[in-house]
Enzyme design. Structure first.
Site, PDB file in Angstrom:
ATOM      1  CG  HIS A   1      60.419  23.075  33.993  1.00  0.00           C
ATOM      2  ND1 HIS A   1      59.831  21.834  33.945  1.00  0.00           N
ATOM      3  CD2 HIS A   1      60.437  23.540  32.713  1.00  0.00           C
ATOM      4  CE1 HIS A   1      59.509  21.555  32.701  1.00  0.00           C
ATOM      5  NE2 HIS A   1      59.861  22.571  31.929  1.00  0.00           N
ATOM      6  CB  SER A  23      64.242  19.352  30.332  1.00  0.00           C
ATOM      7  OG  SER A  23      63.841  20.594  30.879  1.00  0.00           O
ATOM      8  CE  LYS A  28      52.797  21.276  29.505  1.00  0.00           C
ATOM      9  NZ  LYS A  28      54.212  21.235  29.080  1.00  0.00           N
ATOM     10  CD  GLU A  42      61.072  17.634  28.822  1.00  0.00           C
ATOM     11  OE1 GLU A  42      60.253  18.249  29.544  1.00  0.00           O
ATOM     12  OE2 GLU A  42      62.093  18.151  28.355  1.00  0.00           O
ATOM     13  CB  ALA A  45      56.718  24.617  20.538  1.00  0.00           C
ATOM     14  CB  CYS A  95      54.201  21.286  24.991  1.00  0.00           C
ATOM     15  SG  CYS A  95      55.729  21.141  25.950  1.00  0.00           S
TER      16      CYS A  95
END
Length: 234
Positions: free
Chosen positions: A57, A63, A125, A132, A169, A173
């Site tokens: 990120h 997010s 990603k 998100e 998790a 994801c």
């Protein structure tokens, strides 16, 4: 999976990163680090492709709760509605999180317990600050799609028919990646012992298994017949 004939299976290790693991992870999943030995054993099987994914990120990612004004900026509690940047009619409501997996930070690294030497590829990603992205395939917006990682193309180039997902998790994801694998036309599975969820316990497991089944994904055991068929291809 009634026979081994024609099976080409891939293993996707989702977001087994420092920020998702105790003791220091900013978004640590309880016992997240403990699944590494099971995943390492799975990586030894004759997969057609072994892929790890990483959240990567920017600091201003949508997010992160800290990037929103109060009172709607409480991690794990607050939600926001995001619109498709190219189609305002398509929206997604998503939860806000603590800052995690900043690109290039120690928290974004794969945990050292994972045997990364067995991996064929790493898919990054979550780089688009506006969106998100739980799934390793694409962002949730489909009309039009905004970001695709190329994972589906890589799987097809290897002739993959079955996709097995592990990692963190389970209820975010991993679930999103497995569901998108099914949507892409692969037979999709989540290996229960190879994942941990934000929500844990028997009821959480039942809920997740039900949600997966509704999306044509099967939750299986590491010792079950589905994984055995991969193992037996040696």
């Amino acid at each position: 999976m009634s026979s081994n004939k024609g099976i080409k299976a891939a293993l996707i290790v989702v977001d087994l990163q420092e920020d998702f693991c105790p003791p220091k992870g900013s978004l640590a999943v309880t016992d997240g680090r403990s699944i590494a030995p099971i995943i390492n054993d799975l990586l030894k099987l004759p997969w057609a492709l072994r892929v790890a994914t990483k959240d990567m990120h920017p600091e201003d990612h949508i997010s992160f709760a800290t990037n929103h004004p109060p009172p709607n900026n409480k991690p794990f509690e607050s939600t926001i509605t995001i619109s498709n940047p190219r189609n305002s009619d398509e929206t997604q409501t998503t939860q806000l999180w603590p800052v995690h997996c900043i690109a290039g930070s120690p928290g974004s690294e794969l945990i050292p317990e994972l045997d990364a030497t067995k991996l064929d590829d790493i898919v990054e990603k979550g780089q688009d600050k506006r969106l998100e992205m739980y799934s390793a395939f694409c962002t949730p917006f489909l009309n039009p799609k905004i970001v695709e990682t190329g994972l589906a193309k890589s799987l097809r180039e290897k002739g993959v028919t079955h996709v097995f997902c592990v990692g963190l998790a389970a209820d975010f994801c991993v679930k999103a990646t497995a569901v998108d694998a099914a949507k892409e036309g692969f037979e999709a599975f989540v290996i229960r012992e190879g994942t941990k969820g934000v929500e844990q316990g028997q009821e959480a497991d039942k809920k997740l298994a039900h949600e997966l089944k509704e999306q044509n994904v099967k939750m299986v055991s590491v010792d079950g017949p589905e994984v055995a068929k991969v193992r037996d291809q040696k």
